[in-house]
Design a protein around this motif. Sequence first.
Motif, mmCIF file in Angstrom:
data_model
loop_
_atom_site.group_PDB
_atom_site.id
_atom_site.type_symbol
_atom_site.label_atom_id
_atom_site.label_comp_id
_atom_site.label_asym_id
_atom_site.label_seq_id
_atom_site.Cartn_x
_atom_site.Cartn_y
_atom_site.Cartn_z
ATOM 1 N N VAL A 17 8.638 3.400 -9.139
ATOM 2 C CA VAL A 17 7.330 3.723 -9.702
ATOM 3 C C VAL A 17 6.400 2.506 -9.788
ATOM 4 O O VAL A 17 5.181 2.655 -9.912
ATOM 5 N N LEU A 18 6.944 1.290 -9.698
ATOM 6 C CA LEU A 18 6.121 0.089 -9.792
ATOM 7 C C LEU A 18 5.722 -0.498 -8.435
ATOM 8 O O LEU A 18 4.848 -1.354 -8.370
ATOM 9 N N GLU A 19 6.366 -0.065 -7.373
ATOM 10 C CA GLU A 19 6.118 -0.628 -6.052
ATOM 11 C C GLU A 19 5.534 0.425 -5.115
ATOM 12 O O GLU A 19 5.782 1.611 -5.260
ATOM 13 N N ASP A 179 0.349 19.214 -10.174
ATOM 14 C CA ASP A 179 1.685 19.216 -9.590
ATOM 15 C C ASP A 179 1.621 19.721 -8.145
ATOM 16 O O ASP A 179 1.167 20.836 -7.880
ATOM 17 N N HIS A 180 2.078 18.886 -7.209
ATOM 18 C CA HIS A 180 2.029 19.266 -5.795
ATOM 19 C C HIS A 180 3.321 19.922 -5.330
ATOM 20 O O HIS A 180 3.521 20.149 -4.141
ATOM 21 N N LEU A 386 14.316 6.094 -13.934
ATOM 22 C CA LEU A 386 13.280 6.856 -14.624
ATOM 23 C C LEU A 386 12.759 7.977 -13.729
ATOM 24 O O LEU A 386 12.542 7.780 -12.527
ATOM 25 N N GLU A 387 12.535 9.130 -14.312
ATOM 26 C CA GLU A 387 12.025 10.276 -13.549
ATOM 27 C C GLU A 387 10.509 10.167 -13.407
ATOM 28 O O GLU A 387 9.786 10.046 -14.407
ATOM 29 N N VAL A 388 10.048 10.214 -12.165
ATOM 30 C CA VAL A 388 8.607 10.141 -11.881
ATOM 31 C C VAL A 388 8.058 11.558 -11.784
ATOM 32 O O VAL A 388 8.652 12.436 -11.151
ATOM 33 N N ARG A 389 6.928 11.802 -12.402
ATOM 34 C CA ARG A 389 6.321 13.132 -12.391
ATOM 35 C C ARG A 389 5.818 13.470 -10.987
ATOM 36 O O ARG A 389 5.172 12.627 -10.350
ATOM 37 N N PRO A 390 6.043 14.688 -10.486
ATOM 38 C CA PRO A 390 5.602 15.072 -9.143
ATOM 39 C C PRO A 390 4.141 15.521 -9.140
ATOM 40 O O PRO A 390 3.805 16.621 -8.684
ATOM 41 N N THR A 391 3.269 14.670 -9.671
ATOM 42 C CA THR A 391 1.854 15.025 -9.774
ATOM 43 C C THR A 391 1.011 13.981 -9.062
ATOM 44 O O THR A 391 1.472 12.870 -8.761
ATOM 45 N N LEU A 392 -0.253 14.322 -8.812
ATOM 46 C CA LEU A 392 -1.149 13.373 -8.157
ATOM 47 C C LEU A 392 -1.371 12.137 -8.998
ATOM 48 O O LEU A 392 -1.642 11.055 -8.465
ATOM 49 N N GLY A 394 0.936 10.858 -11.045
ATOM 50 C CA GLY A 394 2.187 10.110 -11.135
ATOM 51 C C GLY A 394 2.582 9.780 -12.563
ATOM 52 O O GLY A 394 2.366 10.555 -13.481
ATOM 53 N N GLY A 395 3.182 8.597 -12.738
ATOM 54 C CA GLY A 395 3.664 8.189 -14.049
ATOM 55 C C GLY A 395 5.072 8.692 -14.310
ATOM 56 O O GLY A 395 5.663 9.402 -13.503
ATOM 57 N N VAL A 396 5.613 8.312 -15.458
ATOM 58 C CA VAL A 396 6.986 8.675 -15.800
ATOM 59 C C VAL A 396 6.999 9.745 -16.882
ATOM 60 O O VAL A 396 6.070 9.859 -17.675
ATOM 61 N N ARG A 397 8.072 10.526 -16.885
ATOM 62 C CA ARG A 397 8.207 11.584 -17.895
ATOM 63 C C ARG A 397 8.673 11.046 -19.240
ATOM 64 O O ARG A 397 8.412 11.644 -20.287
ATOM 65 N N GLU A 398 9.400 9.947 -19.215
ATOM 66 C CA GLU A 398 9.917 9.374 -20.452
ATOM 67 C C GLU A 398 9.954 7.854 -20.322
ATOM 68 O O GLU A 398 9.908 7.308 -19.206
ATOM 69 N N LEU A 399 10.001 7.176 -21.448
ATOM 70 C CA LEU A 399 10.042 5.722 -21.444
ATOM 71 C C LEU A 399 10.976 5.271 -22.572
ATOM 72 O O LEU A 399 10.539 4.865 -23.649
ATOM 73 N N PRO A 400 12.301 5.356 -22.335
ATOM 74 C CA PRO A 400 13.272 5.012 -23.369
ATOM 75 C C PRO A 400 13.245 3.504 -23.659
ATOM 76 O O PRO A 400 13.395 2.690 -22.755
ATOM 77 N N VAL A 401 13.064 3.148 -24.932
ATOM 78 C CA VAL A 401 13.010 1.739 -25.324
ATOM 79 C C VAL A 401 13.804 1.547 -26.613
ATOM 80 O O VAL A 401 14.117 2.506 -27.339
ATOM 81 N N THR A 402 14.097 0.302 -26.881
ATOM 82 C CA THR A 402 14.691 -0.074 -28.161
ATOM 83 C C THR A 402 14.207 -1.475 -28.487
ATOM 84 O O THR A 402 13.467 -2.097 -27.725
ATOM 85 N N TRP A 403 14.622 -2.027 -29.618
ATOM 86 C CA TRP A 403 14.253 -3.394 -29.993
ATOM 87 C C TRP A 403 15.219 -3.910 -31.067
ATOM 88 O O TRP A 403 16.000 -3.162 -31.608
#
Length: 403
Positions: A17-19, A179-180, A386-392, A394-403
């Motif tokens: 998703v970043l490249e 969604d395409h 990470l799952e990428v949304r199949p839309t024009l 884009g972006g991710v469906r979730e962003l799991p983080v911790t600290w």
Amino acid sequence: MNVTAERSRLPFARPNVLELAPLYEVLRREAPITAVTTPAGDPAWLVTRFDEVRDLLGDKRLGRSHPEPERASRITTAAVQEGPTGNYATEEADHTRMRRLLTPAFSARRMVMLSDHVRHLVDDCIDRLLTERSAAPDGVVDLHAGLAFPVPVAVICRLLGVPESDRDHFASLSERMADHSIGDAAPRARDEFNEYMITLAEAKRARPGEDVISDLVRAQSTDEAYDYDEMIRLCVGLLFAGHETTVNRIGLGTLFLLTRPEQWRALTADPAGRVNATVEEIMRLGAPGDLGLLRYAHTDVDVDGVTIRRGDAVILSINSANRDASVFRDAETFDPDRPERNHLGFGHGPHFCIGASLARTELRVVFAAMAERLPGLRLAKDVDDLEVRPTLTGGVRELPVTW
């Protein structure tokens, strides 16, 4: 490699998703304007190099409308930017009216006034994330659901006059419309979105408020040249773009920073001093979606030895242009300290994003607050997983983080 030997089909596969696909670098060097086949199976020109993308964005010989709409190339099976929009005969006048109506609502001064409200929203979201993390057995929370999504939604709802309680409904419509992968369900979602907006617009007509949709309804009521359907399409477009793009940029920006710990540490050490440059680099490299901005030639256009014929579809790849090594030093590197500040993340020319000041305000507040309050933030899942949304968009469906 002879990239023009056969027509390439969009979208090009991305490593993650970043490249971007490596093919874009080859195209910028060997064929910056090249014939491609769209995801819908129609012919188009793909423009990949910075100079050509910027120049064509500002070229009035290209537009969003088509001289013969029924013959226009289709770009995608989604229901966003899938083909021509607007009236060919009145496009320029319609666009001028739209900018005149919306500029006061989205002015930089008004966005500065909004920043305290945005910070309050962000702090509330972070408070809830802190509580969720304490209760989570593994200490992991979803930054997408807890921050990246709710903040832009709340902000655009306030500006437009949309009930925030409707957020799940219009977010679902937005997702399906873009969604395409779902065929006829995408245009049906667009029809539902139009119906939703008609209901809201008529409610504003009966009881107008101090918001953008009320302003547009009022303007349409007093201007015979302002088509009702055009007004509804604009309201849908504002609500769609006003949250989708910023949601995705928050997610992608977080991924860029957390996969480059030295940049995250630099931001946490000086949030106020570094956040503006960090946001501009996120806007340059953050690449939601795999296509570009769609235009149609209103007359023959000669560019870089290629003749784009009247009516031809042109896809301007902002993502590729913003990684052009002839313009940006170490173009693929996420570097907020770079001297270049001429990215095309908000477009260029007459169609420069009217919400640029709003997006910058939201992103600056979000990333400054995250750096101040969650300095130990780290990803809880690998980017490649990470799952990428199949839309024009884009972006991710979730962003799991911790600290």
